[in-house]
Scaffold this motif. Structure first.
Motif, PDB file in Angstrom:
ATOM      1  N   SER A 120       0.839  -1.213   0.000  1.00 52.63           N
ATOM      2  CA  SER A 120       0.000   0.000   0.000  1.00 52.63           C
ATOM      3  C   SER A 120       0.864   1.249   0.000  1.00 52.63           C
ATOM      4  O   SER A 120       0.568   2.228  -0.698  1.00 52.63           O
ATOM      5  CB  SER A 120      -0.900   0.043   1.233  1.00 52.63           C
ATOM      6  OG  SER A 120      -1.534  -1.184   1.392  1.00 52.63           O
ATOM      7  N   ILE A 152      -5.849  -3.643   0.568  1.00 51.37           N
ATOM      8  CA  ILE A 152      -4.930  -2.622   0.044  1.00 51.37           C
ATOM      9  C   ILE A 152      -5.738  -1.380  -0.366  1.00 51.37           C
ATOM     10  O   ILE A 152      -5.310  -0.245  -0.168  1.00 51.37           O
ATOM     11  CB  ILE A 152      -4.097  -3.189  -1.132  1.00 51.37           C
ATOM     12  CG1 ILE A 152      -3.097  -4.207  -0.569  1.00 51.37           C
ATOM     13  CG2 ILE A 152      -3.380  -2.091  -1.895  1.00 51.37           C
ATOM     14  CD1 ILE A 152      -2.265  -4.937  -1.596  1.00 51.37           C
ATOM     15  N   THR A 156      -4.906   2.300   0.924  1.00 49.22           N
ATOM     16  CA  THR A 156      -4.544   3.389   0.011  1.00 49.22           C
ATOM     17  C   THR A 156      -5.550   4.544   0.112  1.00 49.22           C
ATOM     18  O   THR A 156      -5.176   5.705   0.004  1.00 49.22           O
ATOM     19  CB  THR A 156      -4.399   2.925  -1.450  1.00 49.22           C
ATOM     20  OG1 THR A 156      -5.519   2.137  -1.779  1.00 49.22           O
ATOM     21  CG2 THR A 156      -3.172   2.102  -1.668  1.00 49.22           C
TER      22      THR A 156
END
Ligand code: ADP
Length: 278
Positions: A120, A152, A156
Motif C-alpha cells: 500500500s 490494500i 490506500t
C-alpha cells in the motif's frame, strides 16, 4: 405500523373472510428513504461536473477556438478534469453499490499484514512525493485471512486522504499492533493506524465522514479531487472482513484512522459471504 387487509377465497373462489394484521414498515420506510436520498445526492453529484463539461463544450462550439486559443485551451482542461471526476464518481458509486448489496464476493486468501502494508505504501509513494509529504511505515508481520486487493484499497484510501489533507514537510505514518478483541478477549486482532499531521477533523464530523458523500467541507471534493465515498467504501469492505474502522482527531494537529482485522487461525479457509445490508 401499517394495517394490512387480506381477503381470502377458497378454491372455488368462494369468499371465506377478511384477515387484518399489523405490519411493521418502519425499517422498510427507512431503507426507502435512504435509497431516495442516495439517488438524489448521486444525481446532484453527477450533474455538477456534467454542467461544467457541457458549458465548456458550448463555448468551444461557439468558435472560441479561433478567436481566443488560450481560452479554448482552458475550456478543454475544464472539460478534461471534469470528465476524470465523473469517471471517479461513477466508479466509486458502482463500487459501493456492489459491495453493500452483496454483489461483490470478497476473495479471501492467506496473507501477511506486513506485505499488505508495504504494497500500500508503494502505491501512494508517488503521490506523497508530489505533495512533499514524508511516509513512515512500521510493518508488522501477522497472518490474515482476507481479500488482499480490498484491504490494500482500504489502506490506500486512508493513506491518500492523509496525504491530501497534510501540509508539505509533514509525515504520514502507517503502523500496526496486535490487540485482544473487546468482545472476545481470547481472540487476537490486528489494529492498523494511519496517522497524519494534517488539518484535523472537527468533532461533529467524526461520524458523518464515514457516510456516503460525507465531507467536512463542500469544497473538499472540488479542491482535493475526492468523491466523499472513500471512507464509506472502506467501512463496507471492513464489515465484510469482521473489521471495524474509527478515527481520532485534533483540529490543526492531525488525525489517526484506526481499523481492525481478525488474526487468521489455521482453519480459516471458508469464503467470506457478502452480508446483505439492504
Ligand atoms: P474523499 O473522496 O472526499 O476524500 P472520503 O470518504 O475518503 O472522501 O473522506 C470524506 C471526508 O473526510 C473528506 O472529504 C475530508 O473532508 C475528510 N477527511 C478524510 N480523511 C481526512 C484526513 N486524514 N484529514 C482531514 N480530513 C479528512
Amino acid at each position: 405500523k401499517q394495517v394490512v387487509m387480506v381477503t381470502a377465497y377458497d378454491r372455488q373462489q368462494q369468499f371465506i373472510g377478511h384477515y387484518c394484521f399489523m405490519k411493521d414498515i418502519s425499517d422498510r420506510r427507512e431503507i426507502d428513504r435512504l435509497k431516495d436520498e442516495f439517488v438524489s445526492i448521486v444525481s446532484h453529484e453527477l450533474r455538477t461536473p456534467l454542467t461544467s463539461i457541457s458549458g465548456a463544450l458550448d463555448l468551444l462550439a461557439g468558435g472560441v477556438l479561433q478567436t481566443q486559443p488560450e481560452e479554448a485551451q482552458r475550456m478543454l482542461n475544464i472539460a478534461a478534469s471534469n470528465t476524470d471526476r465523473l469517471v471517479r464518481l461513477i466508479n466509486d458509486i458502482l463500487d459501493i453499490e456492489r459491495i453493500e448489496s452483496g454483489k461483490v464476493q470478497m476473495t479471501p486468501e492467506h496473507c501477511d499484514a506486513a506485505d499488505l502494508m508495504n504494497q500500500s505504501i508503494e502505491t501512494v509513494e508517488e503521490m506523497a512525493e508530489q505533495a512533499g509529504v514524508k511516509l513512515a511505515v512500521y510493518p508488522l508481520s501477522a497472518p490474515l485471512w482476507a481479500d488482499p486487493d480490498r484491504i490494500i484499497q482500504v489502506f490506500t484510501n486512508l493513506l491518500s486522504n492523509a496525504i491530501k489533507f497534510s501540509p508539505e514537510g509533514s509525515t504520514v505514518s502507517l503502523s500496526a499492533e496486535i490487540t485482544a478483541e473487546k468482545a472476545a478477549p481470547s481472540s487476537k486482532q490486528i489494529l492498523f493506524k494511519v496517522k497524519d499531521q494534517g488539518r484535523g477533523i472537527p468533532a461533529e464530523k467524526l461520524e458523518s465522514i464515514f457516510e456516503r458523500f460525507g465531507q467536512v467541507d463542500a469544497s473538499d471534493s472540488r479542491q482535493k479531487g475526492g468523491t466523499g465515498l472513500g471512507l464509506a467504501i472502506c467501512r463496507s469492505i471492513l464489515q465484510h472482513h469482521q473489521g471495524q474502522i474509527c478515527v481520532e482527531s485534533t483540529l490543526g494537529e492531525g488525525s489517526t484512522f484506526f481499523f481492525t482485522l481478525p488474526i487468521a487461525s489455521k482453519d480459516d479457509t471458508e469464503t467470506i459471504e457478502p452480508e446483505n445490508t439492504g
